[in-house]
Design a protein around this motif. Structure first.
Motif, short mmCIF file in Angstrom:
data_model
loop_
_atom_site.label_atom_id
_atom_site.label_comp_id
_atom_site.label_asym_id
_atom_site.label_seq_id
_atom_site.Cartn_x
_atom_site.Cartn_y
_atom_site.Cartn_z
N UNK A 75 0.81 -1.21 0.00
CA UNK A 75 0.00 0.00 0.00
C UNK A 75 0.84 1.25 0.00
N UNK A 76 2.14 1.08 -0.04
CA UNK A 76 3.07 2.21 -0.01
C UNK A 76 4.08 2.10 -1.13
N UNK A 77 4.33 3.21 -1.83
CA UNK A 77 5.38 3.24 -2.85
C UNK A 77 5.96 4.64 -2.92
N UNK A 99 0.78 6.13 -2.34
CA UNK A 99 1.50 5.79 -3.57
C UNK A 99 1.94 7.08 -4.26
N UNK A 100 3.21 7.19 -4.58
CA UNK A 100 3.69 8.36 -5.32
C UNK A 100 3.37 8.16 -6.80
N UNK A 101 2.24 8.71 -7.18
CA UNK A 101 1.73 8.50 -8.54
C UNK A 101 2.68 9.08 -9.59
N UNK A 102 3.24 10.24 -9.32
CA UNK A 102 4.12 10.87 -10.30
C UNK A 102 5.36 10.02 -10.55
N UNK A 103 5.90 9.40 -9.51
CA UNK A 103 7.05 8.51 -9.68
C UNK A 103 6.67 7.31 -10.55
N UNK A 105 4.38 7.27 -12.87
CA UNK A 105 4.26 7.76 -14.25
C UNK A 105 5.63 7.90 -14.90
N UNK A 106 6.57 8.46 -14.16
CA UNK A 106 7.92 8.70 -14.70
C UNK A 106 8.58 7.41 -15.16
N UNK A 107 8.33 6.33 -14.44
CA UNK A 107 8.99 5.05 -14.75
C UNK A 107 8.07 4.08 -15.48
N UNK A 108 6.91 4.56 -15.90
CA UNK A 108 5.97 3.75 -16.67
C UNK A 108 5.61 2.44 -15.95
N UNK A 109 5.36 2.55 -14.66
CA UNK A 109 4.98 1.39 -13.86
C UNK A 109 3.47 1.18 -13.91
N UNK A 337 -4.82 0.57 -13.21
CA UNK A 337 -5.48 1.86 -13.04
C UNK A 337 -4.91 2.87 -14.04
N UNK A 338 -5.72 3.83 -14.42
CA UNK A 338 -5.30 4.88 -15.33
C UNK A 338 -4.56 5.95 -14.53
N UNK A 339 -3.23 5.94 -14.60
CA UNK A 339 -2.44 6.87 -13.80
C UNK A 339 -2.69 8.32 -14.20
N UNK A 340 -3.13 8.53 -15.41
CA UNK A 340 -3.42 9.88 -15.86
C UNK A 340 -4.58 10.52 -15.13
N UNK A 341 -5.45 9.69 -14.55
CA UNK A 341 -6.63 10.21 -13.84
C UNK A 341 -6.44 10.25 -12.34
N UNK A 342 -5.26 9.77 -11.86
CA UNK A 342 -5.00 9.75 -10.42
C UNK A 342 -4.11 10.91 -10.02
N UNK A 343 -4.26 11.35 -8.78
CA UNK A 343 -3.42 12.43 -8.26
C UNK A 343 -2.79 12.00 -6.95
#
Length: 343
Positions: A75-77, A99-103, A105-109, A337-343
């Motif tokens: 539950x943590x990243x 969860x660090x969503x931006x991280x 996105x950066x690494x395409x996880x 999940x669609x990371x583009x829609x998460x903050x």
């Protein structure tokens, strides 16, 4: 390429953590995809290891360090947990606020979560709603002292509030919010949600939280904690809510702690019932859930963030985790999940 056919498998396991014996039933539908033969996974919570090891055998290895894993069941990243071989994260529950969503996105996880327990969290919301509007805890505490809440003196008898035909605002209308709406149907309420451009059936819509608060006699929070929702229930919203009831099964910090205390202490807010909090224990030491004394108020009902923890929810959640892992072994990422829609 490998064609994976429909299958069904049941596993019986005994959780050393809970002491609950449960049967996990998993169903999957075939996909023709590029297939991984094995996977390494790090489990934040040891409770999940027995089921994963029993189901997958040598196909999935539970490793001791996040740095050795293809996927994290966590539950943590954070950014320091990333390494080049990491492919994604599976949250063993619903919320992604750690969860660090931006991280990612950066690494395409890839990010996945578990939602099968949503109906149990919705049920907890209804339990809290019944308890606070029905004055169940207040009645109990009085009767434990021999006080019958004015039963023998009609003028002083303390009434409770019925849920029938009430105006109820749902702040959050995802899986949990929709389950709440379903569970409330017998009470014929007027349900209202914020219009976020989706398709809504059986509920009214309003443009924003201010409008939702203004019309609600009862407000139920089930939305995730994000930068946009943190502290959004502030003094201005409590002024709009007035003498309403507020139920929270989302996250504690969606509510401004000081504003909540002021609204309850002044009796402007009729009552607050919550399963989610501002403070959590780091060990077995007693920990108050807030930094204010609302736990002493008779218009507050509290539960210890246990809405998703029922006698049957573990098997439901494990089945969904195993389903995710089976799909990932087949190269199927459709549940991400669609990371583009998460903050």
């Amino acid at each position: 390429m490998w064609l994976f056919t429909r299958w069904r498998l049941s596993i019986t396991l005994l959780s050393n953590f809970t002491g609950i014996c449960c049967t996990v039933t998993v169903k999957a539908v075939s996909h023709s995809k590029n297939k991984d033969d094995t996977m390494k996974i790090y489990c934040q919570f040891p409770i999940h290891k027995p089921a994963i090891e029993a189901h997958f055998g040598q196909r999935v290895t539970c490793v001791e360090s996040p740095g050795d894993a293809d996927y994290l069941l966590s539950g943590r990243f954070t950014a320091d947990m990333y390494h080049p071989d990491l492919k994604g994260v599976i949250i063993p529950y619903t919320g992604h606020d750690q969860i660090e969503i931006e991280t990612m996105r950066q690494h395409n996880l890839k990010l996945f979560n578990v939602t099968g327990h949503s109906r149990f969290v919705a049920e907890r919301a209804l339990q809290l709603l019944h308890a606070i509007t029905g004055k169940v805890v207040a009645y109990h505490n009085r009767l434990a002292k021999g006080d019958w809440s004015g039963r023998t003196t009609a003028n002083d008898r303390i009434p409770w509030d019925s849920l029938f035909e009430r105006r109820i605002g749902l702040f959050g209308y995802g899986r949990i919010g929709q389950w709440i709406a379903t569970l409330l149907k017998p009470y014929a309420p007027a349900l209202c949600v914020i219009d976020r451009g989706k398709r809504y059936e059986g509920v009214e819509t309003v443009p924003d939280l201010h409008a939702l608060a203004e019309l609600s006699e009862i407000m139920i929070i089930s939305t995730p904690l994000t930068p946009e929702t943190e502290g959004v229930f502030n003094r201005a919203i409590f002024e709009k809510l007035g003498a309403a009831y507020l139920i929270n099964v989302g996250r504690g910090k969606i509510v401004d702690e000081t504003a909540l205390y002021e609204a309850l202490a002044s009796k402007k807010l009729q009552g607050y019932a919550s399963d989610v909090w501002f403070n959590y224990p780091k060990d077995e030491q007693p920990t108050y859930p807030t930094n204010t004394p609302i736990h002493t108020f008779d218009n507050v009902v509290m539960t210890p963030h246990s809405g998703g923890h029922t006698t049957t929810s573990f098997s439901v959640m494990v089945a969904e985790i195993i389903g995710h892992l089976e799909a990932l072994l087949e190269g199927d990422f459709s549940a991400a999940l669609d990371l583009g829609r998460l903050t």
